[in-house]
Design an enzyme around this catalytic site. Structure first.
Site, PDB file in Angstrom:
ATOM      1  N   GLY A 115      -0.800 -20.973  12.286  1.00 49.63           N
ATOM      2  CA  GLY A 115      -1.791 -21.841  11.645  1.00 49.63           C
ATOM      3  C   GLY A 115      -2.053 -23.111  12.430  1.00 49.63           C
ATOM      4  CB  SER A 121      -2.568 -20.417  19.128  1.00 49.34           C
ATOM      5  OG  SER A 121      -2.504 -19.384  18.173  1.00 49.34           O
ATOM      6  CB  ALA A 152      -6.433 -23.793  21.572  1.00 44.94           C
ATOM      7  CG  ASP A 159      -9.025 -23.414  13.346  1.00 43.26           C
ATOM      8  OD1 ASP A 159      -9.008 -24.264  12.430  1.00 43.26           O
ATOM      9  OD2 ASP A 159      -8.160 -22.540  13.491  1.00 43.26           O
TER      10      ASP A 159
HETATM   11  O1  PMV Z   1      -4.157 -20.952   9.392  1.00 38.49           O
HETATM   12  P1  PMV Z   1      -5.430 -21.233  10.116  1.00 38.49           P
HETATM   13  O2  PMV Z   1      -5.299 -22.213  11.205  1.00 38.49           O
HETATM   14  O3  PMV Z   1      -6.145 -19.981  10.515  1.00 38.49           O
HETATM   15  O4  PMV Z   1      -6.359 -22.014   9.082  1.00 38.49           O
HETATM   16  C1  PMV Z   1      -7.020 -21.372   8.057  1.00 38.49           C
HETATM   17  C2  PMV Z   1      -7.773 -22.395   7.296  1.00 38.49           C
HETATM   18  C3  PMV Z   1      -8.593 -21.810   6.182  1.00 38.49           C
HETATM   19  O5  PMV Z   1      -9.244 -22.892   5.545  1.00 38.49           O
HETATM   20  C4  PMV Z   1      -7.710 -21.111   5.163  1.00 38.49           C
HETATM   21  C5  PMV Z   1      -9.616 -20.812   6.706  1.00 38.49           C
HETATM   22  C6  PMV Z   1     -10.742 -21.416   7.528  1.00 38.49           C
HETATM   23  O6  PMV Z   1     -11.407 -20.638   8.251  1.00 38.49           O
HETATM   24  O7  PMV Z   1     -11.003 -22.629   7.430  1.00 38.49           O
END
Ligand code: PMV
Length: 318
Positions: free
Chosen positions: A107, A110, A113, A154
């Site tokens: 989470g 990575s 990035a 992200d």
């Molecule tokens: O765990 P990650 O870094 O993939 O974050 C997911 C975050 C969510 O809000 C649950 C999904 C998203 O695409 O924003």
């Protein structure tokens, strides 16, 4: 000829899950990076990829959209690299090496990035001009293609660095009045983002009158946190993180292992702590002005933990 691009990982400070349902979120780029190096390779259209830290070796044929050596557990990454390479004009005569300073599947961004650094490196290698806006947008498309669904958070944070407030698709950089001393604790079991997002959606359909107000509360606390970050109000930032954690628990994405880290961090003096990202495993963050060492020590007794700072350097060539 050799080109290296690097991009930072991230933590979500506020608003994960709610952001998928149209609410705002705040994310921080962290000083742990992914580096992608592209060298001249054979003119065959097959691109060899090495990720030494994960013992992954694979080959990608972007024109045919195929990946070889895909049996390995950690080769999910190759799909993001393939996606990024497919967006560049020339897709042959190169080989790629990835070095990672971020645990994968935790989470911590990575995959975004890697996608961002790959696209930036490939564009430069092909002497193609590309703006940060184009990188962020194209890499978001790649994430959607690979994962089925993804918010632009992200890839934006990995491209621009710093602290970002995302509302719908509008990205606003924030200037925190103070540093954000954070400790990340991560559990060995990876959370499955797709399944967790679906689970929250199902809960909302089953109990709309209960879940919708929770999402509204997350929206309100994220907006309040934005002000607290800009003003450097440490106590309020911590309290809002703790409230966000309780609401994420109510949405069903918390785990016992994460809870244990969250409470341990608070006991060791963190002003706030919560899971970060999709949950269901993965990572938590603790906000610990003046208590970083104590919190780090306590969390390391339970799981993996490390300190992170804000990285104001987004994607860059080096
Ligand atoms: O765990 P990650 O870094 O993939 O974050 C997911 C975050 C969510 O809000 C649950 C999904 C998203 O695409 O924003």
């Amino acid at each position: 000829m050799k080109i290296t691009a690097s991009a930072p990982g991230k933590v979500i400070l506020f608003g994960e899950h709610a952001v998928v349902l149209g609410k705002p979120a705040i994310a921080v780029a962290v000083d742990r990076r992914v580096k992608v190096t592209i060298r001249k390779g054979k003119e065959t259209g097959i691109i060899n990829v090495k990720i030494p830290s994960l013992a992954v070796q694979g080959s990608i044929n972007p024109d045919q959209g195929t990946i070889e050596n895909d049996g390995h557990l950690k080769t999910g990454i190759l799909h993001y690299i393939k996606g990024a390479l497919q967006k560049t004009s020339i897709k042959r005569g190169m080989e790629l090496e990835v070095s990672l300073d971020i645990p994968i599947g935790a989470g911590l961004g990575s995959s975004a990035a890697i996608t961002v650094a790959t696209l930036a490196a490939a564009a430069r290698f092909n002497q193609q001009d590309i703006t940060k806006e184009e990188i962020a947008e194209t890499c978001h498309q790649v994430e959607v293609e690979v994962q089925g669904a993804a918010s632009p958070l992200d890839t934006a944070i990995s491209t621009y660095g710093g602290v970002i407030y995302l509302s719908k698709t509008k990205i606003t950089p924030l200037q925190p009045a103070r540093d954000l001393p954070l400790v990340v604790g991560y559990t060995p079991q990876p959370g499955n983002t797709g399944e967790l997002v679906e689970g929250v959606g199902r809960k909302r359909n089953t109990y709309p009158d209960i879940i919708n107000p929770i999402l509204d509360s997350i929206e309100n606390l994220t907006n309040e946190a934005r002000e607290a970050i800009i003003q450097g109000d440490e106590k309020r930032i911590g309290e809002l993180m703790n409230i966000n954690q309780g609401l994420l628990d109510a949405l069903g994405v918390n785990t016992w292992e994460l809870s244990r880290l969250v409470y341990q961090a608070r006991q060791a003096g963190a002003l706030g702590s919560k899971l970060t990202g999709a949950g269901g495993g993965g990572s938590m963050i603790a906000y610990c002005p003046g208590r970083t060492r104590e919190v780090l020590r306590e969390l390391k007794n339970l799981e993996n933990a490390f300190q992170v700072g804000i990285s104001y350097k987004g994607v860059t060539y080096r």
